[in-house]
Design an enzyme around this catalytic site. Structure first.
Site, mmCIF file in Angstrom:
data_model
loop_
_atom_site.group_PDB
_atom_site.id
_atom_site.type_symbol
_atom_site.label_atom_id
_atom_site.label_comp_id
_atom_site.label_asym_id
_atom_site.label_seq_id
_atom_site.Cartn_x
_atom_site.Cartn_y
_atom_site.Cartn_z
ATOM 1 C CE LYS A 52 -4.304 -1.865 1.816
ATOM 2 N NZ LYS A 52 -3.947 -3.276 2.054
ATOM 3 C CG ASP A 53 4.641 1.683 2.141
ATOM 4 O OD1 ASP A 53 3.976 2.391 2.908
ATOM 5 O OD2 ASP A 53 5.454 0.827 2.530
#
Ligand SMILES: *Cc1c(COP(=O)(O)O)cnc(C)c1O
Length: 436
Positions: free
Chosen positions: A107-108
């Protein structure tokens, strides 16, 4: 490029509105007006491009008219600042590691790109942008870190007291500066209810420019297609062999981004939608019926989703044709016991430590390859570092999982969250007292 709503294709908006608005009022999801096919020359030269140049070529197809090239390249260079290596696991099986970012989960990628894109879109505004995010763990940590020290933007993360892991809490609530962490006396649904109420409250709209940062934002989806290209770039002769990709899925943003990469011409033969026992999409692929259900808790908890939010986008990409969707995606699901078993057996056979989400992806791929002999290579996405799920993984492998330095650094920092009740009036008062 413009964006339309999956609920009403005549509802067309600008990039700015799609990104800052997040979700159309008709409750659909934004999709790019077209998904351009990249030229042959791009695929011919792909192996020689670096990750950032490759991402730029992909992003440009959607954002060219809205963002000057040099700025888009800067956004990408800052956002995509960690590698996504492809590693051999077993014969015909590779993993694409997506956990080398600051919070050790894929998700970064989306959060870092979204933050820089939003900063650009509001740069001429007189007001600060305030982002609200309700989290059950991973989204909040990626968003908090993605927006940390981004000028002009404040982030308020709401998380349920006592219901997220210490690692996750440390990644959310130790940053300070433009990141405020609110520990809510309630559960995740309470956090979500408070955020939703604030986003539509006219009193708050008068004094704050608010938006949300959940996974349905189109600016998180576009960058997630980059790493599919970056993965294929690392596979020899990717243009002349058959490759399938297994995606451990919850809300199906990751898999949808892969479908976009495929539509752009990346030769992904088929996707495997691997889920835990929240098997809404595998059921749809099996019987043609999409039936959301309450989510069930599992050890791959970032995939505990009973109503996958990106499903509308998948339908839209294939004009709701079940037959076409089945041709593109094969679905399967696994229990927690099977997941633990996979973590244990892969550790024993090749020394590699899977996290529970990656393990589901591995299992899906393994099952597919057993039933489909004509595939040359399968890649499963490893979406989080096993150290994030130490408590589950260590007893299974009967060994310790080494904690990467950037995670250890978080653990050493001091929590600085503020307490909040689960009453909307209290949240409203908090927001209004913080506006200026
Ligand atoms: C969010 C998440 C997933 C699920 O991704 P979707 O895009 O929601 O399908 C899988 N693994 C991890 C570690 C996650 O954080």
């Amino acid at each position: 490029m413009k964006f339309y709503s999956t609920a009403d294709k005549s509802n067309i908006v600008s990039l700015r509105e799609a990104v800052l608005g997040g979700m159309p009022k008709d409750k659909g999801l934004y999709m790019p007006e077209s998904i351009p096919r990249l030229p042959e020359s791009f695929f011919e030269s792909m192996a020689t491009l670096d990750y950032q140049s490759l991402s730029f070529e992909v992003a440009r197809q959607f954002l060219d008219n809205d963002i000057p090239a040099a700025i888009l390249q800067d956004i990408i260079n800052e956002a995509i600042n960690f590698e996504t290596p492809v590693l051999d696991i077993e014969n015909r099986i590779k993993t694409l590691e997506l956990f080398h970012g600051p919070t050790l989960a894929f998700k970064d990628v989306g959060a870092r790109f979204m933050s820089r894109l939003m900063a650009y879109l509001i740069k001429d505004s007189d007001h600060k942008l305030t982002i609200l995010v309700a989290t059950s763990g991973d989204t909040g940590s990626a968003v908090a870190n993605g927006f940390y020290r981004i000028p002009g933007i404040d982030v308020i993360v709401l998380y349920p007291d006592g219901k997220i892991s210490l690692i996750q809490e440390k990644q959310i609530a130790t940053l300070g500066e433009n990141i405020t962490a609110l520990k809510v006396a309630g559960n995740f649904d309470d956090c979500q209810r408070l955020v939703k109420a604030a986003l539509v409250d006219p009193d708050i709209k008068k004094s704050l420019m608010l938006t949300s940062a959940n996974s349905i934002n189109i600016s998180r989806l576009i960058p997630q297609s980059f790493y599919y290209f970056n993965a294929f770039r690392q596979i020899d002769n990717f243009r002349s062999i058959s490759i399938v990709v297994s995606v451990p899925s919850g809300n199906f943003g990751n898999l949808t981004a892969g479908l976009i990469a495929k539509r752009m011409g990346l030769p992904i033969q088929r996707f495997i939608a691997s889920t835990n026992i929240n098997h809404i999409v595998p059921d749809y692929l099996e019987n043609g019926r999409f039936e959301p259900k309450p989510s069930i808790q599992t050890i791959s908890n970032a995939m505990d989703v009973g109503n996958p939010s990106n499903f509308a986008r998948i339908l839209d990409l294939y004009a709701t044709s079940w037959t076409d969707i089945r041709r593109a995606i094969w679905g399967t699901y696994f229990s927690d016991d099977e997941t633990r078993q996979a973590i244990s057996s892969v550790k024993k056979s090749c020394g590699y430590i899977l996290d529970p989400h990656g393990a589901v992806g591995y299992l899906g791929l393994k099952k597919y390859l057993t039933q489909h002999r004509n595939v040359d290579i399968g890649v499963f996405l490893e979406t989080a570092h096993p150290a994030k799920f130490k408590d589950i993984v260590e007893p299974v492998i009967q060994d310790t999982v080494e904690i990467p330095k950037r995670l250890a650094d978080f653990l050493n920092r001091k929590l600085q969250s503020q307490n909040l009740s689960n009453r909307y009036e209290d949240f409203k008062e908090f927001l209004l007292s913080n506006s200026d």
